[in-house]
Scaffold this motif. Structure first.
Motif, PDB file in Angstrom:
ATOM      1  N   GLY A 229       0.833  -1.202   0.000  1.00 34.22           N
ATOM      2  CA  GLY A 229       0.000   0.000   0.000  1.00 34.22           C
ATOM      3  C   GLY A 229       0.864   1.246   0.000  1.00 34.22           C
ATOM      4  O   GLY A 229       2.068   1.172   0.297  1.00 34.22           O
ATOM      5  N   CYS A 329      -4.624   7.442  -1.014  1.00 37.25           N
ATOM      6  CA  CYS A 329      -4.234   6.208  -0.309  1.00 37.25           C
ATOM      7  C   CYS A 329      -4.556   5.016  -1.199  1.00 37.25           C
ATOM      8  O   CYS A 329      -5.616   4.978  -1.828  1.00 37.25           O
ATOM      9  N   CYS A 330      -3.626   4.074  -1.262  1.00 40.58           N
ATOM     10  CA  CYS A 330      -3.851   2.837  -2.028  1.00 40.58           C
ATOM     11  C   CYS A 330      -3.649   1.651  -1.095  1.00 40.58           C
ATOM     12  O   CYS A 330      -2.576   1.505  -0.501  1.00 40.58           O
ATOM     13  N   VAL A 331      -4.670   0.832  -0.937  1.00 41.39           N
ATOM     14  CA  VAL A 331      -4.560  -0.387  -0.127  1.00 41.39           C
ATOM     15  C   VAL A 331      -4.504  -1.571  -1.096  1.00 41.39           C
ATOM     16  O   VAL A 331      -5.384  -1.715  -1.951  1.00 41.39           O
ATOM     17  N   ILE A 332      -3.452  -2.366  -0.975  1.00 45.75           N
ATOM     18  CA  ILE A 332      -3.340  -3.538  -1.851  1.00 45.75           C
ATOM     19  C   ILE A 332      -4.093  -4.705  -1.227  1.00 45.75           C
ATOM     20  O   ILE A 332      -3.889  -5.032  -0.057  1.00 45.75           O
ATOM     21  N   GLY A 379      -5.264  -2.973  -6.296  1.00 48.99           N
ATOM     22  CA  GLY A 379      -5.056  -1.824  -5.412  1.00 48.99           C
ATOM     23  C   GLY A 379      -6.334  -1.009  -5.377  1.00 48.99           C
ATOM     24  O   GLY A 379      -6.967  -0.792  -6.411  1.00 48.99           O
ATOM     25  N   SER A 394     -10.564   4.722   1.281  1.00 51.25           N
ATOM     26  CA  SER A 394     -10.055   3.543   0.562  1.00 51.25           C
ATOM     27  C   SER A 394     -10.386   2.274   1.343  1.00 51.25           C
ATOM     28  O   SER A 394     -10.746   1.253   0.745  1.00 51.25           O
ATOM     29  N   TYR A 408      -5.206  -8.095   3.350  1.00 50.60           N
ATOM     30  CA  TYR A 408      -4.653  -6.745   3.207  1.00 50.60           C
ATOM     31  C   TYR A 408      -4.199  -6.218   4.557  1.00 50.60           C
ATOM     32  O   TYR A 408      -4.639  -6.714   5.602  1.00 50.60           O
ATOM     33  N   ILE A 412      -2.358   0.905   6.508  1.00 51.52           N
ATOM     34  CA  ILE A 412      -1.737   1.739   5.468  1.00 51.52           C
ATOM     35  C   ILE A 412      -2.000   3.215   5.801  1.00 51.52           C
ATOM     36  O   ILE A 412      -3.139   3.602   6.066  1.00 51.52           O
TER      37      ILE A 412
END
Ligand code: AMP
Ligand code: GLY
Length: 424
Positions: A229, A329-332, A379, A394, A408, A412
């Motif tokens: 993330g 924000c990017c959460v994988i 993502g 996100s 996940y 993050i």
């Protein structure tokens, strides 16, 4: 116009979605792309390392412009091969991509041009490397010279661990030929910052900064991954640090490459550590970062294709590249077991209204269904006028997406947020 994008991960999905905002672009081909990218581009089953296949496809289909995103084809000379056929490209040629392709080259460049980085020595011979272990303090950092899927770094807590690491790289070749030459470098401490920068070899335009979260589990525990993330901007990257970076790192690097006859055109990635002695370079990458790109490009206000063309045509100096003042924000979402063993083939459900918030990294299309096909599956990205809301948003999107064995991180942006609150 017809554009070709080499690669098939979340980064490429983010690049393709940004490119498509330009109305001049009628067709985007992704080589090889993935099941999620196939909603936004025509995916063609040609691997990113198949340089002949890429060039043949580009010429046969009269492609107008190519973006080469991953490290492997760049280091193998995909840009040189496409340009030889008259196809303009975004990405460095082989001579310039060496800045990522050889860590020994990168370290030598920094030493020669006094660019701040960890002290180091390079070794081609195991005995000499083992002898050097007597002279240093611990922890120490041991790096394979070549590309190793982002895994070629071992932090050794003591001499015994360092010996094991050296033998595994140089004798057992756990990273293949990448480990024939190693670098032993000083262990640095401090927060890490990723800065991607557009450069045409003369002008350098840093993008908004970001923070990657490399470890697999919450609280930075577990194995190193390709990134779980990201958030942007990175609160540790203050205006003052940015000024120092520009003066001591970004401009000197671009100038050093030019003076070495290796004009770098494309996205230059600076992996930085903000130490007590100021910012230092941990690594250079010759490409957009993944998953940094997924938070940086949504904040780019200037049209991406316009910037890319200015880079290719070496007229970046004339362009005003603007970023939004928002945060992202990017959460994988990964498959349980990643970065080690994991299962594939689970159906992914993404509500329609989230289509523009999801960048797919590892999935394959099976009729109407999208099935998991990789460790990092997708993502989930949100932007907001402050970091806290971007993070909340996100994670609320993550709740709406499902596939079996989804995994996940829950933290993050937590460190970034704590830092922001402390600074207020
Ligand atoms: P890399 O694959 O080069 O990005 O390195 C992976 C990670 O290893 C980095 O993100 C850092 O956290 C860590 N690392 C690399 N070099 C050093 C260093 N000299 N000191 C401390 N940590 C390092
Ligand atoms: N996120 C780290 C990289 O792209 O190498």
């Amino acid at each position: 116009m017809k554009i070709l994008v080499v690669g098939g991960g979340g980064r490429e999905h983010a690049i393709i979605k940004s490119l498509k905002k330009n109305k001049l672009i009628e067709t985007v081909y992704a080589l090889p792309g993935n099941g999620g990218i196939s909603s936004d581009a025509i995916c063609v089953d040609i691997g990113a390392k198949d340089i002949d296949g890429i060039v043949n496809f580009a010429t046969e289909n009269m492609v107008d412009y190519a973006v080469v995103a991953p490290d492997d084809p760049l280091v193998l000379g995909a840009v040189d091969a496409l340009e030889a056929q008259g196809i303009p490209c975004f990405g460095p040629n082989k001579a310039a991509a060496i800045i990522e392709g050889s860590k020994a080259f990168a370290k030598e460049l920094m030493k020669k041009h006094s660019i701040p980085t960890a002290r180091y020595e390079t070794f081609d011979n195991l005995d000499d490397a083992l002898k050097y272990l007597e002279e240093i303090t611990y922890p120490t950092v041991i790096k394979a010279d070549g590309l190793a899927l982002g895994k070629g770094v071992i932090i050794a807590g003591n001499k015994a661990e360092a010996e094991t690491a050296l033998k595994s790289m140089m004798t057992d070749k756990i990273f293949g030929e990448s480990g024939s030459r190693v670098i032993i470098e000083e262990f640095l401490e401090g927060p890490e910052v990723s800065v991607l920068a557009f450069t045409d070899g003369h002008t350098v335009v840093p993008m908004i900064s970001s923070m990657d979260h490399k470890r697999a589990c919450d609280n930075d525990e577990g194995l190193n991954t390709g990134g779980m993330g990201t958030v942007a901007p990175n609160p540790y990257y203050t205006e003052k640090i940015q000024e120092i970076c520009m003066k001591e790192i970004f401009i000197p690097t671009v100038e050093a490459m030019k003076s070495d006859g290796r004009v770098f055109k494309g996205c230059l990635y600076f992996g930085l550590m903000i130490t007590n002695d100021g910012p230092k370079v941990i690594e250079y990458n010759c490409r957009f970062g993944d998953p940094e790109t997924q938070v940086v490009l949504p904040l780019l206000k200037t049209d991406l294709f316009t910037v890319m063309q200015a880079v290719t045509e070496e007229r970046l100096v004339d362009l005003n590249v603007e970023f939004s003042s928002d945060s992202a924000c990017c959460v994988i979402m990964a498959s349980k077991g990643y970065p080690e063993k994991y299962d594939k083939g689970y159906k992914i459900t993404i509500p329609k209204h989230l289509k523009d918030n999801v960048y797919v990294a590892g999935a394959q299309r099976c009729g109407e269904d999208l099935l998991t096909a990789g460790g990092r599956v997708l993502g989930v990205v949100a932007t907001a006028d402050n970091l806290e809301d971007a993070i909340k948003q996100s994670y609320s999107f993550v709740e709406e997406i499902s596939f079996d064995n989804a995994y996940y991180r829950h933290d993050i942006g937590k460190r970034a947020l704590a830092r922001l609150k402390k600074g207020e």
